[in-house]
Design a protein around this motif. Structure first.
Motif, PDB file in Angstrom:
ATOM      1  N   ILE A  32       1.044  -1.267  -0.077  1.00 57.02           N
ATOM      2  CA  ILE A  32       0.126  -0.060   0.028  1.00 57.02           C
ATOM      3  C   ILE A  32       0.989   1.277   0.099  1.00 57.02           C
ATOM      4  CG2 ILE A  32      -0.276   0.216   2.431  1.00 57.02           C
ATOM      5  CD1 ILE A  32      -3.080   0.557   0.064  1.00 57.02           C
ATOM      6  N   SER A  33       0.446   2.300  -0.691  1.00 57.45           N
ATOM      7  CA  SER A  33       0.934   3.694  -0.661  1.00 57.45           C
ATOM      8  C   SER A  33       0.402   4.500   0.538  1.00 57.45           C
ATOM      9  CB  SER A  33       0.936   4.376  -1.918  1.00 57.45           C
ATOM     10  OG  SER A  33      -0.292   5.018  -1.904  1.00 57.45           O
ATOM     11  N   CYS A  34       1.378   5.296   1.230  1.00 55.41           N
ATOM     12  CA  CYS A  34       1.117   6.294   2.207  1.00 55.41           C
ATOM     13  C   CYS A  34       1.822   7.595   1.551  1.00 55.41           C
ATOM     14  CB  CYS A  34       1.839   5.856   3.611  1.00 55.41           C
ATOM     15  SG  CYS A  34       1.000   4.205   4.115  1.00 55.41           S
ATOM     16  N   GLY A  35       1.446   8.597   2.457  1.00 55.85           N
ATOM     17  CA  GLY A  35       2.318   9.863   2.009  1.00 55.85           C
ATOM     18  C   GLY A  35       1.923  10.927   3.231  1.00 55.85           C
ATOM     19  N   VAL A  36       2.542  11.867   3.136  1.00 55.63           N
ATOM     20  CA  VAL A  36       2.447  13.210   4.102  1.00 55.63           C
ATOM     21  C   VAL A  36       1.837  14.171   2.968  1.00 55.63           C
ATOM     22  CG1 VAL A  36       3.393  14.824   5.863  1.00 55.63           C
ATOM     23  CG2 VAL A  36       4.452  12.463   5.459  1.00 55.63           C
ATOM     24  N   SER A  37       0.713  14.424   3.686  1.00 57.20           N
ATOM     25  CA  SER A  37      -0.057  15.334   2.866  1.00 57.20           C
ATOM     26  C   SER A  37      -0.648  16.613   3.850  1.00 57.20           C
ATOM     27  CB  SER A  37      -1.130  14.713   2.359  1.00 57.20           C
ATOM     28  OG  SER A  37      -2.075  15.665   1.539  1.00 57.20           O
ATOM     29  N   ASN A  38      -0.372  17.912   3.644  1.00 54.21           N
ATOM     30  CA  ASN A  38      -0.416  18.898   4.374  1.00 54.21           C
ATOM     31  C   ASN A  38      -0.006  18.496   5.943  1.00 54.21           C
ATOM     32  OD1 ASN A  38      -1.783  20.424   2.532  1.00 54.21           O
ATOM     33  ND2 ASN A  38      -3.703  19.099   2.806  1.00 54.21           N
ATOM     34  N   GLY A  39       1.204  17.863   6.056  1.00 57.18           N
ATOM     35  CA  GLY A  39       1.838  17.507   7.390  1.00 57.18           C
ATOM     36  C   GLY A  39       1.339  16.305   8.094  1.00 57.18           C
ATOM     37  N   GLU A  40       0.330  15.583   7.390  1.00 53.68           N
ATOM     38  CA  GLU A  40      -0.451  14.658   8.003  1.00 53.68           C
ATOM     39  C   GLU A  40      -0.031  13.337   7.258  1.00 53.68           C
ATOM     40  OE1 GLU A  40      -4.637  12.932   9.716  1.00 53.68           O
ATOM     41  OE2 GLU A  40      -4.399  14.324   7.972  1.00 53.68           O
ATOM     42  N   ALA A  41       0.232  12.135   7.899  1.00 53.29           N
ATOM     43  CA  ALA A  41       0.280  10.979   7.244  1.00 53.29           C
ATOM     44  C   ALA A  41      -0.983  10.427   6.818  1.00 53.29           C
ATOM     45  CB  ALA A  41       1.086   9.972   8.324  1.00 53.29           C
ATOM     46  N   VAL A  42      -1.178   9.852   5.395  1.00 51.38           N
ATOM     47  CA  VAL A  42      -2.522   9.494   5.100  1.00 51.38           C
ATOM     48  C   VAL A  42      -2.020   8.221   4.252  1.00 51.38           C
ATOM     49  CG1 VAL A  42      -3.692  11.719   4.964  1.00 51.38           C
ATOM     50  CG2 VAL A  42      -2.174  10.968   2.977  1.00 51.38           C
ATOM     51  N   LEU A  43      -3.192   7.314   3.960  1.00 48.12           N
ATOM     52  CA  LEU A  43      -3.152   5.915   3.430  1.00 48.12           C
ATOM     53  C   LEU A  43      -3.850   6.057   2.131  1.00 48.12           C
ATOM     54  CD1 LEU A  43      -2.355   2.921   4.079  1.00 48.12           C
ATOM     55  CD2 LEU A  43      -4.834   2.886   4.635  1.00 48.12           C
ATOM     56  N   ASP A  44      -3.282   5.384   1.115  1.00 44.13           N
ATOM     57  CA  ASP A  44      -3.810   4.843  -0.202  1.00 44.13           C
ATOM     58  C   ASP A  44      -3.972   6.066  -0.905  1.00 44.13           C
ATOM     59  OD1 ASP A  44      -4.646   3.390  -2.034  1.00 44.13           O
ATOM     60  OD2 ASP A  44      -6.641   3.015  -1.193  1.00 44.13           O
ATOM     61  N   LEU A  45      -3.021   6.774  -1.414  1.00 43.85           N
ATOM     62  CA  LEU A  45      -3.295   8.088  -2.039  1.00 43.85           C
ATOM     63  C   LEU A  45      -3.677   8.026  -3.479  1.00 43.85           C
ATOM     64  CD1 LEU A  45      -1.004   8.686   0.194  1.00 43.85           C
ATOM     65  CD2 LEU A  45      -0.610  10.686  -1.126  1.00 43.85           C
ATOM     66  N   LEU A  50       7.523   8.951   9.410  1.00 42.24           N
ATOM     67  CA  LEU A  50       7.975   7.582   8.566  1.00 42.24           C
ATOM     68  C   LEU A  50       7.266   6.682   9.399  1.00 42.24           C
ATOM     69  CD1 LEU A  50       9.606   5.893   6.710  1.00 42.24           C
ATOM     70  CD2 LEU A  50      11.652   5.672   8.317  1.00 42.24           C
ATOM     71  N   ASN A  51       7.279   6.620  10.922  1.00 36.46           N
ATOM     72  CA  ASN A  51       6.720   5.584  11.679  1.00 36.46           C
ATOM     73  C   ASN A  51       5.197   5.704  11.527  1.00 36.46           C
ATOM     74  OD1 ASN A  51       9.145   4.253  12.357  1.00 36.46           O
ATOM     75  ND2 ASN A  51       9.435   5.660  14.027  1.00 36.46           N
ATOM     76  N   SER A  52       4.599   6.919  11.310  1.00 39.89           N
ATOM     77  CA  SER A  52       2.916   7.224  11.201  1.00 39.89           C
ATOM     78  C   SER A  52       2.761   6.399  10.018  1.00 39.89           C
ATOM     79  CB  SER A  52       2.755   8.509  11.174  1.00 39.89           C
ATOM     80  OG  SER A  52       3.289   9.053  12.577  1.00 39.89           O
ATOM     81  N   MET A  53       3.449   6.647   8.983  1.00 46.18           N
ATOM     82  CA  MET A  53       3.249   5.981   7.595  1.00 46.18           C
ATOM     83  C   MET A  53       3.185   4.567   7.752  1.00 46.18           C
ATOM     84  SD  MET A  53       4.573   8.356   4.622  1.00 46.18           S
ATOM     85  CE  MET A  53       6.251   8.471   5.109  1.00 46.18           C
ATOM     86  N   LEU A  54       4.162   4.106   8.453  1.00 42.06           N
ATOM     87  CA  LEU A  54       4.361   2.617   8.607  1.00 42.06           C
ATOM     88  C   LEU A  54       3.247   2.092   9.263  1.00 42.06           C
ATOM     89  CD1 LEU A  54       5.662  -0.261   8.295  1.00 42.06           C
ATOM     90  CD2 LEU A  54       7.388   0.704   9.937  1.00 42.06           C
ATOM     91  N   THR A  55       2.659   2.605  10.242  1.00 37.11           N
ATOM     92  CA  THR A  55       1.624   2.298  11.081  1.00 37.11           C
ATOM     93  C   THR A  55       0.338   2.288  10.428  1.00 37.11           C
ATOM     94  OG1 THR A  55       2.322   3.340  13.085  1.00 37.11           O
ATOM     95  CG2 THR A  55       0.007   2.667  13.135  1.00 37.11           C
ATOM     96  N   LEU A  56       0.047   3.266   9.507  1.00 35.53           N
ATOM     97  CA  LEU A  56      -1.244   3.187   8.586  1.00 35.53           C
ATOM     98  C   LEU A  56      -0.970   2.050   7.590  1.00 35.53           C
ATOM     99  CD1 LEU A  56      -1.398   6.923   7.536  1.00 35.53           C
ATOM    100  CD2 LEU A  56      -2.964   5.643   8.951  1.00 35.53           C
ATOM    101  N   ALA A  57       0.125   1.924   7.260  1.00 38.25           N
ATOM    102  CA  ALA A  57       0.612   0.706   6.031  1.00 38.25           C
ATOM    103  C   ALA A  57      -0.022  -0.602   6.635  1.00 38.25           C
ATOM    104  CB  ALA A  57       1.944   0.835   5.414  1.00 38.25           C
ATOM    105  N   ARG A  58       0.592  -0.740   7.997  1.00 34.18           N
ATOM    106  CA  ARG A  58       0.203  -2.152   8.529  1.00 34.18           C
ATOM    107  C   ARG A  58      -1.231  -2.391   8.756  1.00 34.18           C
ATOM    108  NH1 ARG A  58       3.865  -4.818  10.755  1.00 34.18           N
ATOM    109  NH2 ARG A  58       5.766  -3.818  11.526  1.00 34.18           N
ATOM    110  N   GLY A  59      -1.928  -1.211   8.840  1.00 33.97           N
ATOM    111  CA  GLY A  59      -3.418  -1.507   8.997  1.00 33.97           C
ATOM    112  C   GLY A  59      -3.890  -1.681   7.629  1.00 33.97           C
ATOM    113  N   GLY A  60      -3.533  -0.822   6.689  1.00 37.10           N
ATOM    114  CA  GLY A  60      -3.941  -1.133   5.259  1.00 37.10           C
ATOM    115  C   GLY A  60      -3.667  -2.289   4.663  1.00 37.10           C
TER     116      GLY A  60
END
Lengths: 237, 237, 237, 237, 237, 237
Positions: free
Chosen positions: D162-175, D214-224
């Motif tokens: 799954i992809s993640c990103g930092v968008s407006n400073g916040e980590a988000v999933l599946d852009l 990076l760690n926030s994105m990784l956490t989101l990715a795990r869930g996704g």
């Protein structure tokens, strides 16, 4: 114990020699142990076609290995008729890393090409290339600034890179070819002088890896990049 | 007076440094003034496909310039998708020159590739390449002989090369880039240690030339090649 | 005695037939014995891109062999995807030879391409190409002059070429394929009507050669080229 | 609020349709919102040449986009004559990801090629490709197992991405494409069913990133990835 | 009235000259008016790789135009790096046409390549190529039969081809370039000596066409091919 | 009886689904039995370079098959570096067929590219492509007309295509792969809504054919195309 007798967080001897190419606007020969990369910066007075008229410049990179940089001779890419996927991945990475610390507006409508030619390869050629290319880019920009081609100095920060790996279950820094070939996981980290991340690439080779191992490698990389940036500072001082 | 203040029969300072490539069976870095060429010899255990089963080996060469070896950056041949006509001419010349002094029977069914990579170009890159490639080939053959891969030493003689030109009507030796660009005639001579001719290439650039000028250039070349062969002898002593 | 029963200084029968291509501005079919080359000159109203705006024109050449011009079929270069090194060497030589006798200023901002297509190959294809291409170029320039496209006639002199070799220790002229394959040394000479040298290429094939042999070949070449230029004069008279 | 009105940790609707290609040994059409990828698995009875005789097989991947999968038409790579650097990076990533969970010994001397052809592209094509390719590979291996071509089932675990990103400073999933184009940082995570990491690629686009991000994105990715693996399980049940 | 003053069913003057290539096993120069094609047949002692071990041979064709065969110079396909779609269509058509009358079993495990090189092009180059290639193939097979390489003569029948068109609403035979450029419909017919059809290709250029027009063209083609086959018979008698 | 149990004049089930590609200006998925082709129309705001400034537009096509559209995997043309002769023949045919019913003046200085990508191949891919491409082109032109990009609607008529063959001596319509592989003769017919012929291509595969067989196939094709045009009408209604 590592094959090279180094501690887990120990870099190979790193040297940076500047002004090694007579005609280039900036250049250096960087050595990470037996890995030797010649980095040159070439200024062109116009940006790439797709960027014309936007008031910004571009920084790009090309990467290649001499045929006998490696243990056995590698076929020259000019005779295969194209750059390999590996070559393209690496040169895209070098370019992105340098652009992350360059003010492309301040550069104006120009392009700087960083050529990273590996004279000898013993692992870590892409991280040596990024670290050396920063020095060549710096010197090219100084050259331009000294001639008043640019008013504002476009480099915002240092950038350097180092490889890490998981070897026999332990995170280690700056792998040479022998260690890299046998490592379970292979990673490359690109960081700025301020400690921000520019690029993280971690790949399971022989075995998958854990979040803990990723973080251990990142910690090692931080230490290694700090030392590399010190060496960059000495080199350009 | 020549632009470089040299006499008509004066070589640029020439140096040959051996064993510069860790993995190659033979290597040297040869400098003719600001022209620097890295020469490596790579042994392969089988001959090219068209020579299989004939009990003989082959010696071949590849030539390339780093993109910023030159005053302005040259596009990398791996991105244009092919080697230029100039590149092919030069590497064919290097290969022929070395084969002229090699006993291919004594080499056995093997191939040695001489890679001549120009790190910096200030005229005379093909003649520096031939002269340096002989050293790399010599060391590769010594390496093989020392390991009893071959019984008889296959090198019959030295071979070296030098450029000459007609500049302002006068024959001159070993032109650098500035002089070469303005010369009326451009020539390259390849000679053996015994003084025999291996290759003569003389080309009218700005003006046609006379038989007398051809002979004057050949006389200069003999003198220049004698000195180059002395340097080869010192290098491999 | 030579395989063809010719004397050492004897050309093969040479014929030049003009106006063999309906659409070309100049053309001829030249035969050196069983070597047959179709030469056409094509005028283009603009110079190559790198020469634009300089008030000068350009003369260039392309060379190819039909697949079955040779004893065994040769693969078509359009299917291999590129021109061989040999093809590029030859076409560069043809272009240089013709430019040596052409006033490119008088040509104006135009390009003339000489296509030399070998219909049948029995040795000496490059020298036949140069000799025939001069006729095609001459006729193209006459065509332009007749239509007042150019005011001054740009051809300064004739140019023609012939091969020589050292065969069984003796210098011989105009080698056919059988003799060429067995010769110790192979050479090509390009000379002008005034007897000046345009290009000398001498290559040791089976054995190195001496300065005396080089001069003997040059003497033979002078005689051969004189006859070829007489034939050019008759052809365009 | 995200452009797509999704929560930061919310996937787009994902569907997996199996057996969509009549001739392939395994296939699926996977959709991540408007991103649609057709994945097929093709069995070949021999491994690639470099692996012959070693008793192991190989899993590889190719990736392409239809010309009008994108907002504006993209030129077909067969007409440019080569695969782009981006294409090569992606297909190398897909291949590595699948090999990380495949027992290549159990596969025997065979090769399975996963073709991932993007019919419609709205961001995340490489992660959809990996996730779908696992299903196609699974079905191909089942097909082989059902025919007793292999004895041991070679798949060790699930793998999805799954992809993640930092968008407006916040980590988000599946852009999706719109969000991806504007994100500061772009990352792709490949994980196994057991939660191990296979590949991490994080790249600063508009801005550098922090370890926390990076760690926030990784956490989101795990869930996704957990959800994606549930969908894979349903698909192949 | 047609531009060439010919009747609707009138061929241009057609000539066939055999044995024009010294080295080929079969050859002819065929002229349809100002369209001149050199056809050679080359025997190779093994079939293409995909046909090995099946006891049958293969007949194939290659087609090319010299750069100045045409009104304006056409770029050489060896410099563009590939054969155009048009070239490939034509050479595939020539090969199919000849195979339709050849007993590939009787040929044995060999390949014959027909090279059709257009020296001058004034319309109808593909139909002249097929008609001439039959003669070259015939002579190559006779050459083989005379040397007892084959026992049974593999040619079953003649094959020849002619173009037709609809010009100003009327069906006409054997169009030259001027007429072809202006025709509404363009067609090519390949027929055997027995009058059977081998290939029909009819294409609307400026206007669609009717079944009546198709049949009128076919009737013209029958007449034209009859005459061409008479000429083939005379040529090989 | 045909292998598919169909009557000689019976089409396979044909369906046309419009608007299947989110970004294309026109698109459809057309199925002729198990042959599935995705057709998209892409509008570009300028014509090809060779047509600029003439006030007319252009309609062109590209054709490709997914690697596993076929029984065994076909190598991707992007990795072979060029489009095959077959691919080029087919895409040239599609383009010509659509231009035959398009008013290129009314289109203005624009280009529409029809991409026909075969998702699954069971014979008749080129005829399905033409038939589906007409729908995509229609929808693209409607899209333009609706936005007042064009004033006059440029489509003059329908165009559709169907394959025929001679199988066991009998003419049959719309061959699938199994029947096509065994047929004696293979033909493709392109017709307009008004019943005019646009293209006829008939090829002897295993056996030559007669004029009667050609006419029988044409009669079958008329019937088949009528039905296809009815389906086009329903689709765009």
């Amino acid at each position: 114990m590592r094959p090279s007798q180094r501690a887990a967080d120990e870099l190979r001897p790193v040297t940076i020699e500047r002004n090694v190419a007579r005609y280039a606007e900036g250049s250096c020969l960087i050595k990470f142990g037996s890995t030797h990369v010649l980095c040159t910066a070439s200024l062109e007075d116009k940006p790439p076609a797709w960027l014309r008229g936007q008031g910004r410049g571009w920084v790009t990179a090309e990467y290649a290995m001499l045929p006998r940089a490696t243990h056995t001779r590698t076929r020259r890419e000019s005779t295969t008729g194209k750059q390999s996927g590996r070559t393209q991945e690496i040169q895209r990475l070098i370019g992105r890393s340098l652009r992350a610390v360059t003010n492309l507006q301040a550069l104006g409508e120009r392009q700087i090409t960083l050529d990273c030619d590996v004279l000898q390869a013993d692992g870590g050629t892409r991280t040596a290339s990024i670290t050396g290319a920063w020095v060549a880019l710096h010197d090219c920009l100084k050259w331009m600034h000294g001639r008043s081609i640019i008013k504002e100095f476009p480099l915002r920060d240092h950038v350097a890179a180092i490889s890490c790996g998981v070897s026999n279950g332990e995170a280690v820094l700056d792998l040479d070819y022998a260690e890299d070939s046998a490592a379970e996981t292979d990673a490359n980290f690109v960081l700025t002088g301020a400690g921000s991340l520019v690029e993280v690439q971690a790949t399971a080779e022989a075995a998958v890896f854990t979040e803990t191992q990723l973080n251990s490698m990142l910690t090692l990389a931080r230490g290694g990049v700090s030392k590399l940036i010190e060496l960059q500072k000495c080199a350009v001082a």
